[in-house]
Motif scaffolding. Structure first.
Motif, PDB file in Angstrom:
ATOM      1  N   PHE A  71       9.109   2.279   3.541  1.00 19.11           N
ATOM      2  CA  PHE A  71      10.251   1.464   3.117  1.00 19.11           C
ATOM      3  C   PHE A  71      11.161   2.255   2.181  1.00 19.11           C
ATOM      4  O   PHE A  71      12.395   2.123   2.225  1.00 19.11           O
ATOM      5  CB  PHE A  71       9.758   0.194   2.430  1.00 19.11           C
ATOM      6  CG  PHE A  71      10.855  -0.754   2.049  1.00 19.11           C
ATOM      7  CD1 PHE A  71      11.556  -1.438   3.027  1.00 19.11           C
ATOM      8  CD2 PHE A  71      11.205  -0.954   0.724  1.00 19.11           C
ATOM      9  CE1 PHE A  71      12.578  -2.318   2.688  1.00 19.11           C
ATOM     10  CE2 PHE A  71      12.221  -1.827   0.383  1.00 19.11           C
ATOM     11  CZ  PHE A  71      12.909  -2.511   1.362  1.00 19.11           C
ATOM     12  N   HIS A  72      10.595   3.085   1.333  1.00 20.26           N
ATOM     13  CA  HIS A  72      11.373   3.932   0.442  1.00 20.26           C
ATOM     14  C   HIS A  72      12.291   4.861   1.236  1.00 20.26           C
ATOM     15  O   HIS A  72      13.467   5.039   0.903  1.00 20.26           O
ATOM     16  CB  HIS A  72      10.428   4.740  -0.442  1.00 20.26           C
ATOM     17  CG  HIS A  72      11.113   5.772  -1.278  1.00 20.26           C
ATOM     18  ND1 HIS A  72      11.421   7.035  -0.811  1.00 20.26           N
ATOM     19  CD2 HIS A  72      11.565   5.727  -2.553  1.00 20.26           C
ATOM     20  CE1 HIS A  72      12.024   7.720  -1.759  1.00 20.26           C
ATOM     21  NE2 HIS A  72      12.113   6.960  -2.823  1.00 20.26           N
ATOM     22  N   ASP A  73      11.772   5.452   2.313  1.00 20.65           N
ATOM     23  CA  ASP A  73      12.572   6.376   3.116  1.00 20.65           C
ATOM     24  C   ASP A  73      13.735   5.657   3.788  1.00 20.65           C
ATOM     25  O   ASP A  73      14.865   6.174   3.833  1.00 20.65           O
ATOM     26  CB  ASP A  73      11.690   7.043   4.174  1.00 20.65           C
ATOM     27  CG  ASP A  73      10.663   7.988   3.554  1.00 20.65           C
ATOM     28  OD1 ASP A  73      10.847   8.374   2.386  1.00 20.65           O
ATOM     29  OD2 ASP A  73       9.662   8.301   4.230  1.00 20.65           O
ATOM     30  N   VAL A  74      13.478   4.455   4.318  1.00 15.19           N
ATOM     31  CA  VAL A  74      14.543   3.697   4.974  1.00 15.19           C
ATOM     32  C   VAL A  74      15.581   3.246   3.953  1.00 15.19           C
ATOM     33  O   VAL A  74      16.792   3.321   4.190  1.00 15.19           O
ATOM     34  CB  VAL A  74      13.953   2.485   5.725  1.00 15.19           C
ATOM     35  CG1 VAL A  74      15.065   1.595   6.274  1.00 15.19           C
ATOM     36  CG2 VAL A  74      13.048   2.946   6.859  1.00 15.19           C
ATOM     37  N   MET A  75      15.130   2.784   2.797  1.00 10.48           N
ATOM     38  CA  MET A  75      16.049   2.293   1.775  1.00 10.48           C
ATOM     39  C   MET A  75      16.939   3.403   1.238  1.00 10.48           C
ATOM     40  O   MET A  75      18.158   3.228   1.079  1.00 10.48           O
ATOM     41  CB  MET A  75      15.258   1.655   0.636  1.00 10.48           C
ATOM     42  CG  MET A  75      16.127   1.092  -0.474  1.00 10.48           C
ATOM     43  SD  MET A  75      15.156   0.174  -1.685  1.00 10.48           S
ATOM     44  CE  MET A  75      14.058   1.468  -2.262  1.00 10.48           C
ATOM     45  N   SER A  76      16.366   4.554   0.949  1.00 13.81           N
ATOM     46  CA  SER A  76      17.164   5.647   0.398  1.00 13.81           C
ATOM     47  C   SER A  76      18.152   6.198   1.421  1.00 13.81           C
ATOM     48  O   SER A  76      19.209   6.714   1.051  1.00 13.81           O
ATOM     49  CB  SER A  76      16.241   6.765  -0.098  1.00 13.81           C
ATOM     50  OG  SER A  76      15.453   7.260   0.972  1.00 13.81           O
ATOM     51  N   ASN A  81       0.848  -1.184   0.000  1.00 19.78           N
ATOM     52  CA  ASN A  81       0.000   0.000   0.000  1.00 19.78           C
ATOM     53  C   ASN A  81       0.889   1.240   0.000  1.00 19.78           C
ATOM     54  O   ASN A  81       2.119   1.144   0.078  1.00 19.78           O
ATOM     55  CB  ASN A  81      -0.975   0.007   1.187  1.00 19.78           C
ATOM     56  CG  ASN A  81      -0.254  -0.065   2.529  1.00 19.78           C
ATOM     57  OD1 ASN A  81       0.719   0.649   2.767  1.00 19.78           O
ATOM     58  ND2 ASN A  81      -0.720  -0.942   3.409  1.00 19.78           N
ATOM     59  N   HIS A  82       0.274   2.394  -0.068  1.00 17.59           N
ATOM     60  CA  HIS A  82       1.040   3.638  -0.194  1.00 17.59           C
ATOM     61  C   HIS A  82       1.874   3.917   1.058  1.00 17.59           C
ATOM     62  O   HIS A  82       2.998   4.410   0.963  1.00 17.59           O
ATOM     63  CB  HIS A  82       0.088   4.808  -0.449  1.00 17.59           C
ATOM     64  CG  HIS A  82      -0.552   4.780  -1.804  1.00 17.59           C
ATOM     65  ND1 HIS A  82       0.149   5.019  -2.965  1.00 17.59           N
ATOM     66  CD2 HIS A  82      -1.829   4.521  -2.185  1.00 17.59           C
ATOM     67  CE1 HIS A  82      -0.646   4.930  -3.995  1.00 17.59           C
ATOM     68  NE2 HIS A  82      -1.860   4.620  -3.566  1.00 17.59           N
ATOM     69  N   GLN A  83       1.348   3.610   2.223  1.00 16.59           N
ATOM     70  CA  GLN A  83       2.083   3.900   3.452  1.00 16.59           C
ATOM     71  C   GLN A  83       3.336   3.041   3.553  1.00 16.59           C
ATOM     72  O   GLN A  83       4.429   3.541   3.857  1.00 16.59           O
ATOM     73  CB  GLN A  83       1.199   3.667   4.676  1.00 16.59           C
ATOM     74  CG  GLN A  83       1.918   3.963   5.995  1.00 16.59           C
ATOM     75  CD  GLN A  83       1.023   3.791   7.201  1.00 16.59           C
ATOM     76  OE1 GLN A  83      -0.188   3.647   7.071  1.00 16.59           O
ATOM     77  NE2 GLN A  83       1.616   3.780   8.384  1.00 16.59           N
ATOM     78  N   LEU A  84       3.216   1.721   3.296  1.00 11.34           N
ATOM     79  CA  LEU A  84       4.389   0.848   3.348  1.00 11.34           C
ATOM     80  C   LEU A  84       5.402   1.242   2.282  1.00 11.34           C
ATOM     81  O   LEU A  84       6.614   1.199   2.518  1.00 11.34           O
ATOM     82  CB  LEU A  84       3.960  -0.603   3.168  1.00 11.34           C
ATOM     83  CG  LEU A  84       3.157  -1.230   4.309  1.00 11.34           C
ATOM     84  CD1 LEU A  84       2.834  -2.682   3.988  1.00 11.34           C
ATOM     85  CD2 LEU A  84       3.906  -1.142   5.618  1.00 11.34           C
ATOM     86  N   HIS A  85       4.914   1.599   1.117  1.00 16.13           N
ATOM     87  CA  HIS A  85       5.821   2.035   0.045  1.00 16.13           C
ATOM     88  C   HIS A  85       6.615   3.255   0.484  1.00 16.13           C
ATOM     89  O   HIS A  85       7.841   3.315   0.307  1.00 16.13           O
ATOM     90  CB  HIS A  85       5.004   2.348  -1.205  1.00 16.13           C
ATOM     91  CG  HIS A  85       5.846   2.753  -2.383  1.00 16.13           C
ATOM     92  ND1 HIS A  85       6.406   4.012  -2.505  1.00 16.13           N
ATOM     93  CD2 HIS A  85       6.229   2.053  -3.484  1.00 16.13           C
ATOM     94  CE1 HIS A  85       7.091   4.074  -3.622  1.00 16.13           C
ATOM     95  NE2 HIS A  85       7.001   2.906  -4.240  1.00 16.13           N
ATOM     96  N   ARG A  86       5.954   4.225   1.067  1.00 13.06           N
ATOM     97  CA  ARG A  86       6.625   5.455   1.471  1.00 13.06           C
ATOM     98  C   ARG A  86       7.619   5.199   2.602  1.00 13.06           C
ATOM     99  O   ARG A  86       8.762   5.693   2.563  1.00 13.06           O
ATOM    100  CB  ARG A  86       5.581   6.483   1.917  1.00 13.06           C
ATOM    101  CG  ARG A  86       6.179   7.840   2.297  1.00 13.06           C
ATOM    102  CD  ARG A  86       5.116   8.820   2.750  1.00 13.06           C
ATOM    103  NE  ARG A  86       4.464   8.396   3.997  1.00 13.06           N
ATOM    104  CZ  ARG A  86       3.244   7.876   4.067  1.00 13.06           C
ATOM    105  NH1 ARG A  86       2.536   7.697   2.967  1.00 13.06           N
ATOM    106  NH2 ARG A  86       2.713   7.527   5.228  1.00 13.06           N
ATOM    107  N   ALA A 114      12.162   9.719 -10.230  1.00 14.27           N
ATOM    108  CA  ALA A 114      12.646  11.018  -9.758  1.00 14.27           C
ATOM    109  C   ALA A 114      12.615  11.100  -8.240  1.00 14.27           C
ATOM    110  O   ALA A 114      13.499  11.705  -7.618  1.00 14.27           O
ATOM    111  CB  ALA A 114      11.802  12.133 -10.372  1.00 14.27           C
ATOM    112  N   GLN A 115      11.616  10.469  -7.625  1.00 11.84           N
ATOM    113  CA  GLN A 115      11.516  10.481  -6.160  1.00 11.84           C
ATOM    114  C   GLN A 115      12.678   9.722  -5.534  1.00 11.84           C
ATOM    115  O   GLN A 115      13.272  10.176  -4.548  1.00 11.84           O
ATOM    116  CB  GLN A 115      10.193   9.868  -5.721  1.00 11.84           C
ATOM    117  CG  GLN A 115       9.984   9.859  -4.210  1.00 11.84           C
ATOM    118  CD  GLN A 115       8.722   9.126  -3.798  1.00 11.84           C
ATOM    119  OE1 GLN A 115       8.079   8.483  -4.627  1.00 11.84           O
ATOM    120  NE2 GLN A 115       8.363   9.212  -2.526  1.00 11.84           N
ATOM    121  N   MET A 116      13.018   8.552  -6.105  1.00  9.97           N
ATOM    122  CA  MET A 116      14.135   7.775  -5.587  1.00  9.97           C
ATOM    123  C   MET A 116      15.450   8.506  -5.795  1.00  9.97           C
ATOM    124  O   MET A 116      16.303   8.570  -4.908  1.00  9.97           O
ATOM    125  CB  MET A 116      14.172   6.405  -6.255  1.00  9.97           C
ATOM    126  CG  MET A 116      15.303   5.506  -5.767  1.00  9.97           C
ATOM    127  SD  MET A 116      15.061   4.946  -4.076  1.00  9.97           S
ATOM    128  CE  MET A 116      13.755   3.737  -4.339  1.00  9.97           C
TER     129      MET A 116
END
Length: 296
Positions: A105-110, A98-103, A134-136
């Protein structure tokens, strides 16, 4: 009527076989309790971040994720050393939930993963270079740029007449300038040359172009030949000026592969003769000079 021994044995075997089957049938037909999903989103954010941290690829994130399927040329065989398999595929499920998990996990990964960006014969003509959002790209903190450089990528057939402006370098730096949170970026140059392009020419022109590029401050520039393991001296930046009075914070220095100081450098282009002489200069720490007796 009495049963003979053979009949009794057959009945016993039939019972032994049928009992497990009947038990399995009973289990399959009984009402099953509905399994409730684990309330992961109800956990504190700190615990969710710990889970995301465990899901991060140990080898980091690579772009492109795989080499295109082509005939096995010499460059393809070299690229097989990169092991450029998709490092995110087995971890992508959490980003698709979902959008929350995506956001999250994306923050931790980056923030915690190292991104390795390849530029070689396969993608240097692509307008986007890397298929990365572009976000990544905006969120990347640590990055290593790996250049497998061919003479065609340099833009000229004769290295003696290499222009100061290098379009490919400008494209790469323009892309890296979009990494607004970038804290550390290194460059690794590996030449795939021909008789007209000695590896030293590739190292020289590529390093001097990126060293003087505007808007991107590389932390180090490394050089290698057949693999990505550095073997020659490398360029790094001074982080502090307490070691030598001639050093200035942020300026370039030459160092051996173990990080020992070799010589000062600058942000301007180095003459080709000086570059060729210093890239293989012996480190006085790793290879101390032998003491000779004074002549009488």
């Amino acid at each position: 009527m009495a049963l003979d021994h053979g009949t009794i044995s057959t009945l016993a075997v039939a019972i032994l076989i049928s009992v497990p089957l009947l038990f399995v049938y009973w289990l399959s037909t009984r009402p099953q309790q509905e399994m409730k999903p684990f309330p992961f989103l109800n956990l504190p954010a700190e615990l969710r971040d710990m889970v995301y941290d465990e899901l991060l690829p140990e080898e980091g994130i690579s772009y492109p994720t795989k080499t295109p399927q082509r005939s096995q040329t010499r460059l393809d065989r070299f690229n097989s050393l990169f092991n450029r398999r998709s490092s995110l595929s087995k971890h992508a499920g959490v980003m698709m939930a979902n959008h929350q998990l995506h956001r999250e996990f994306h923050d931790v990964m980056s923030a915690k993963s190292k991104f390795t960006l390849y530029v070689d014969e396969h993608n240097y003509k692509d307008a986007s270079l890397w298929t990365i959002s572009a976000q990544m790209l905006k969120s990347i903190r640590r990055c290593e740029l790996r250049f497998a450089t061919t003479p065609a990528m340099m833009g000229t057939h004769d290295p003696r007449f290499m222009p100061l402006e290098w379009a490919l370098c400008d494209r790469v730096c323009e892309k890296l300038r979009k990494c607004e949170r970038l804290e550390s970026v290194t460059l690794h140059i590996r030449p795939i040359s021909n008789p007209l392009w000695n590896p030293l020419w590739v190292w020289y022109h590529a390093s001097q172009a990126f060293k003087t590029a505007e808007g991107v401050k590389f932390d180090s520039i490394r050089f290698s030949l057949d693999s990505w393991t550095p073997g020659e001296n490398q360029l790094g930046r001074w982080l502090e000026n307490r070691l030598r009075r001639s050093s200035v914070d942020g300026l370039w220095k030459w160092e051996c592969v173990r990080g020992h100081f070799i010589a000062d450098d600058s942000d301007t282009r180095q003459p080709i003769r000086d570059f060729c002489g210093i890239i293989y200069e012996d480190c006085h720490v790793c290879h101390p000079p032998t003491e000779t007796a004074d002549a009488v």
